[in-house]
Design an enzyme around this catalytic site. Structure first.
Site, PDB file in Angstrom:
ATOM      1  N   PHE A   8      13.243 -11.941 -10.924  1.00 50.30           N
ATOM      2  CA  PHE A   8      13.736 -11.525  -9.597  1.00 50.30           C
ATOM      3  C   PHE A   8      14.982 -12.348  -9.266  1.00 50.30           C
ATOM      4  O   PHE A   8      15.073 -12.995  -8.223  1.00 50.30           O
ATOM      5  CB  PHE A   8      12.663 -11.734  -8.504  1.00 50.30           C
ATOM      6  CG  PHE A   8      11.318 -11.152  -8.825  1.00 50.30           C
ATOM      7  CD1 PHE A   8      11.063  -9.817  -8.558  1.00 50.30           C
ATOM      8  CD2 PHE A   8      10.311 -11.918  -9.399  1.00 50.30           C
ATOM      9  CE1 PHE A   8       9.825  -9.258  -8.840  1.00 50.30           C
ATOM     10  CE2 PHE A   8       9.072 -11.372  -9.690  1.00 50.30           C
ATOM     11  CZ  PHE A   8       8.823 -10.044  -9.409  1.00 50.30           C
TER      12      PHE A   8
ATOM     13  N   ALA B  92       9.918  -6.501 -13.475  1.00 55.13           N
ATOM     14  CA  ALA B  92       9.344  -7.818 -13.777  1.00 55.13           C
ATOM     15  C   ALA B  92       7.999  -7.711 -14.489  1.00 55.13           C
ATOM     16  O   ALA B  92       7.742  -8.426 -15.461  1.00 55.13           O
ATOM     17  CB  ALA B  92       9.174  -8.601 -12.481  1.00 55.13           C
TER      18      ALA B  92
ATOM     19  N   ASP C 292      16.059  -8.759 -13.257  1.00 60.33           N
ATOM     20  CA  ASP C 292      15.952  -8.103 -11.948  1.00 60.33           C
ATOM     21  C   ASP C 292      15.925  -6.604 -12.200  1.00 60.33           C
ATOM     22  O   ASP C 292      16.590  -6.120 -13.117  1.00 60.33           O
ATOM     23  CB  ASP C 292      17.143  -8.456 -11.045  1.00 60.33           C
ATOM     24  CG  ASP C 292      16.843  -8.224  -9.573  1.00 60.33           C
ATOM     25  OD1 ASP C 292      16.715  -9.211  -8.820  1.00 60.33           O
ATOM     26  OD2 ASP C 292      16.722  -7.045  -9.179  1.00 60.33           O
ATOM     27  N   SER C 293      15.152  -5.883 -11.404  1.00 64.19           N
ATOM     28  CA  SER C 293      15.067  -4.433 -11.619  1.00 64.19           C
ATOM     29  C   SER C 293      16.352  -3.739 -11.178  1.00 64.19           C
ATOM     30  O   SER C 293      16.618  -2.606 -11.568  1.00 64.19           O
ATOM     31  CB  SER C 293      13.858  -3.856 -10.881  1.00 64.19           C
ATOM     32  OG  SER C 293      13.946  -4.181  -9.515  1.00 64.19           O
TER      33      SER C 293
ATOM     34  N   ASP D 299      10.227 -15.382  -8.047  1.00 58.95           N
ATOM     35  CA  ASP D 299      10.650 -15.358  -6.638  1.00 58.95           C
ATOM     36  C   ASP D 299      10.775 -13.906  -6.181  1.00 58.95           C
ATOM     37  O   ASP D 299      11.881 -13.414  -5.938  1.00 58.95           O
ATOM     38  CB  ASP D 299      11.983 -16.105  -6.484  1.00 58.95           C
ATOM     39  CG  ASP D 299      12.432 -16.171  -5.028  1.00 58.95           C
ATOM     40  OD1 ASP D 299      11.567 -16.079  -4.134  1.00 58.95           O
ATOM     41  OD2 ASP D 299      13.638 -16.317  -4.781  1.00 58.95           O
TER      42      ASP D 299
ATOM     43  N   CYS E 143       7.806 -15.126  -0.093  1.00 58.77           N
ATOM     44  CA  CYS E 143       8.629 -15.191   1.122  1.00 58.77           C
ATOM     45  C   CYS E 143       8.084 -14.249   2.185  1.00 58.77           C
ATOM     46  O   CYS E 143       8.779 -13.901   3.128  1.00 58.77           O
ATOM     47  CB  CYS E 143      10.089 -14.888   0.804  1.00 58.77           C
ATOM     48  SG  CYS E 143      10.349 -13.251   0.122  1.00 58.77           S
TER      49      CYS E 143
ATOM     50  N   ARG F 240      16.298 -24.692  -5.756  1.00 63.66           N
ATOM     51  CA  ARG F 240      17.162 -24.555  -6.933  1.00 63.66           C
ATOM     52  C   ARG F 240      17.557 -25.929  -7.463  1.00 63.66           C
ATOM     53  O   ARG F 240      17.595 -26.159  -8.674  1.00 63.66           O
ATOM     54  CB  ARG F 240      18.429 -23.773  -6.574  1.00 63.66           C
ATOM     55  CG  ARG F 240      18.183 -22.319  -6.261  1.00 63.66           C
ATOM     56  CD  ARG F 240      19.493 -21.628  -5.896  1.00 63.66           C
ATOM     57  NE  ARG F 240      19.240 -20.297  -5.394  1.00 63.66           N
ATOM     58  CZ  ARG F 240      19.732 -19.799  -4.267  1.00 63.66           C
ATOM     59  NH1 ARG F 240      20.547 -20.521  -3.519  1.00 63.66           N
ATOM     60  NH2 ARG F 240      19.436 -18.576  -3.892  1.00 63.66           N
TER      61      ARG F 240
HETATM   62  N1  SAH Z   1      15.523 -15.469  -6.458  1.00 61.67           N
HETATM   63  C1  SAH Z   1      16.593 -14.852  -5.721  1.00 61.67           C
HETATM   64  C2  SAH Z   1      16.126 -13.954  -4.602  1.00 61.67           C
HETATM   65  C3  SAH Z   1      15.168 -12.863  -5.016  1.00 61.67           C
HETATM   66  S1  SAH Z   1      15.189 -11.486  -3.955  1.00 61.67           S
HETATM   67  C4  SAH Z   1      17.556 -15.923  -5.202  1.00 61.67           C
HETATM   68  O1  SAH Z   1      17.325 -17.124  -5.407  1.00 61.67           O
HETATM   69  O2  SAH Z   1      18.553 -15.561  -4.588  1.00 61.67           O
HETATM   70  C5  SAH Z   1      14.158 -10.386  -4.791  1.00 61.67           C
HETATM   71  C6  SAH Z   1      14.788  -9.616  -5.942  1.00 61.67           C
HETATM   72  O3  SAH Z   1      13.727  -8.940  -6.625  1.00 61.67           O
HETATM   73  C7  SAH Z   1      15.787  -8.540  -5.559  1.00 61.67           C
HETATM   74  O4  SAH Z   1      17.015  -8.805  -6.176  1.00 61.67           O
HETATM   75  C8  SAH Z   1      15.179  -7.237  -6.103  1.00 61.67           C
HETATM   76  O5  SAH Z   1      16.160  -6.373  -6.689  1.00 61.67           O
HETATM   77  C9  SAH Z   1      14.242  -7.736  -7.157  1.00 61.67           C
HETATM   78  N2  SAH Z   1      13.075  -6.879  -7.463  1.00 61.67           N
HETATM   79  C10 SAH Z   1      12.307  -6.179  -6.597  1.00 61.67           C
HETATM   80  N3  SAH Z   1      11.285  -5.585  -7.262  1.00 61.67           N
HETATM   81  C11 SAH Z   1      11.399  -5.935  -8.573  1.00 61.67           C
HETATM   82  C12 SAH Z   1      10.623  -5.669  -9.751  1.00 61.67           C
HETATM   83  N4  SAH Z   1       9.541  -4.903  -9.712  1.00 61.67           N
HETATM   84  N5  SAH Z   1      11.034  -6.197 -10.915  1.00 61.67           N
HETATM   85  C13 SAH Z   1      12.147  -6.982 -10.975  1.00 61.67           C
HETATM   86  N6  SAH Z   1      12.893  -7.271  -9.890  1.00 61.67           N
HETATM   87  C14 SAH Z   1      12.532  -6.762  -8.704  1.00 61.67           C
END
Ligand code: SAH
Length: 395
Positions: free
Chosen positions: A229, A281, A251-252, A299, A339, A213
């Site tokens: 995400f 996404a 975010d979904s 991410d 991850c 970040r």
């Molecule tokens: N970048 C974040 C962590 C991401 S965790 C940070 O820095 O803290 C992954 C996230 O992806 C979760 O919040 C989850 O709700 C979201 N997610 C999962 N599938 C998704 C999709 N198809 N579209 C959008 N978001 C999604």
């Protein structure tokens, strides 16, 4: 400890343990003593009777996680010593400061405490057990944490409902072991975040993206940023501080979008540069205008939770990255991550490479990213490396 908590390896199966890899696999073991209870402390011996180490027994493909390669007593003093070592490392990394009180204190095997994760958010520690053995030690771990000089922890929240083997029937309750309700604002590099350890994912916040970040902040000036995400909006807030022209978070999960908006509000109240969208996404990337963003963060959650899912996961990373390559503005910067512990750095890079080739854009790797130093990788346990990322320049 009962005298028969003794596990003897098959002939010639001690090699990886002699190289300090801390897992004993079921196939390496001669026989498990009758009545040995899951979560017990056991002594592991080579076939010739030589003591290898002391660990926690569990049922499954990993039968013992070695806590110490000697004949150790696993008591409060043992945990105090390991926790002190872990804290000494975080202090040496400069992570415990007035403007940074969110960090990982214990990263499992990386801190020679297999099966245990501890994240610190100000005066609260969130403890997560991944093995029955650690579950049974939770009370002594909690009191050892509170007793640590300088750490300043007053509340210990235990959160293992989703991390312990379901078949062990331990029925762990997510609850405070010590202390109770506390303010839940943590500070990371001077940025404030609400951390919801009660309802949030994992321990409530992803401390593992802290360094990445910070790097993003330095790329953000004057850019149009898309944070895919976003979860708690970590990357979004840093982009705002870095001087981005606009920041859109996606975010979904509607709850994640709300959290992101709260965190933006906490640091940049009333700032009109930010907007958040609760959307899938893939759909968002399909529908967005080409060239709308010149800094994109991808991410996603772990696409491969197990080795069996690797092929599908790689296809997922490729599809996701291809959409970003297709739409990002010329001169764009892409931060892309995986991850998934099961996906190697090479596999991930190959997936992103295929996506780049598909888009026919000129792409260069500027940075190769990993997990931060408070998520150390035990050199004898390469499985501890899980986070990989790249910063790409897309012409
Ligand atoms: N970048 C974040 C962590 C991401 S965790 C940070 O820095 O803290 C992954 C996230 O992806 C979760 O919040 C989850 O709700 C979201 N997610 C999962 N599938 C998704 C999709 N198809 N579209 C959008 N978001 C999604």
């Amino acid at each position: 400890m009962m005298a028969d908590n003794k596990i003897i390896l098959k002939k010639g199966k001690e090699g990886s343990l002699d190289r300090f890899h801390p897992w004993v696999f079921s196939g390496a073991v001669n026989a498990i003593p009758d009545g040995l209870e899951e979560g017990s402390v056991v002594k592991v011996y080579a076939f010739d009777g030589r003591l290898i180490g002391t660990g926690h027994y569990q049922i499954g493909s990993i039968v013992v996680r070695i806590l110490d390669f000697s004949d150790a007593e696993i008591d409060e003093r043992f945990f105090m010593r390991r926790l002190d070592d872990a804290y000494a490392l975080r202090k040496c990394l400069g992570l415990a400061r007035p403007d940074n009180n969110a960090y990982r204190l214990v990263h499992g095997e990386g801190d020679f405490l297999p099966g245990l994760v501890v994240d610190i958010y100000g005066n609260t520690a969130v403890v997560q057990a991944h093995s029955p053995g650690m579950h049974f030690c939770r009370d002594i771990i909690a009191s050892a944490i509170v007793g640590m000089e300088g750490l300043g922890v007053e509340n210990v929240y235990y959160k293992s409902e989703t991390t312990l083997p379901y078949k062990a029937h331990l029925d762990p309750q997510n609850d405070y072991i010590i202390g109770g309700f506390t303010t839940n604002v943590a500070v990371e590099n001077g940025i404030r975040f609400y951390v919801d350890w009660l309802k949030g994912q994992k321990t409530g916040f992803f401390v593992d993206q802290r360094d990445n970040r910070s790097l993003l902040e330095r790329f953000s000036r004057g850019r149009k940023v898309l944070n895919m995400f976003c979860y708690t909006g970590g990357f979004s807030v840093y982009a705002m501080r870095g001087g981005a022209e606009l920041v859109h978070s996606v975010d979904s999960s509607a709850k994640a979008v709300l959290l992101t908006e709260e965190n933006i509000g906490l640091n940049f109240p009333g700032d009109g540069r930010h907007k958040a969208y609760a959307e899938d996404a893939f759909k968002f990337l399909d529908n967005m205008e080409t060239g709308a963003y010149d800094l994109i963060v991808l991410d996603p959650p772990a696409f491969a939770k197990h080795r069996s899912a690797i092929r599908n996961a790689l296809r997922g990373y490729q599809r996701l990255n291809a959409k970003a390559f297709e739409k990002i503005a010329p001169g764009g910067i892409l931060f892309t991550f995986s991850c998934s512990q099961a996906i190697t750095r090479e596999q991930f890079r190959l997936g992103v490479f295929s996506a780049a080739a598909q888009s026919r854009r000129k792409v260069r790797i500027l940075h190769q990213l990993t997990q931060p130093a408070d998520h150390p990788i035990n050199i004898y346990h390469p499985e501890g490396e899980y986070l990989k990322g790249m910063v790409l320049y897309v012409e």
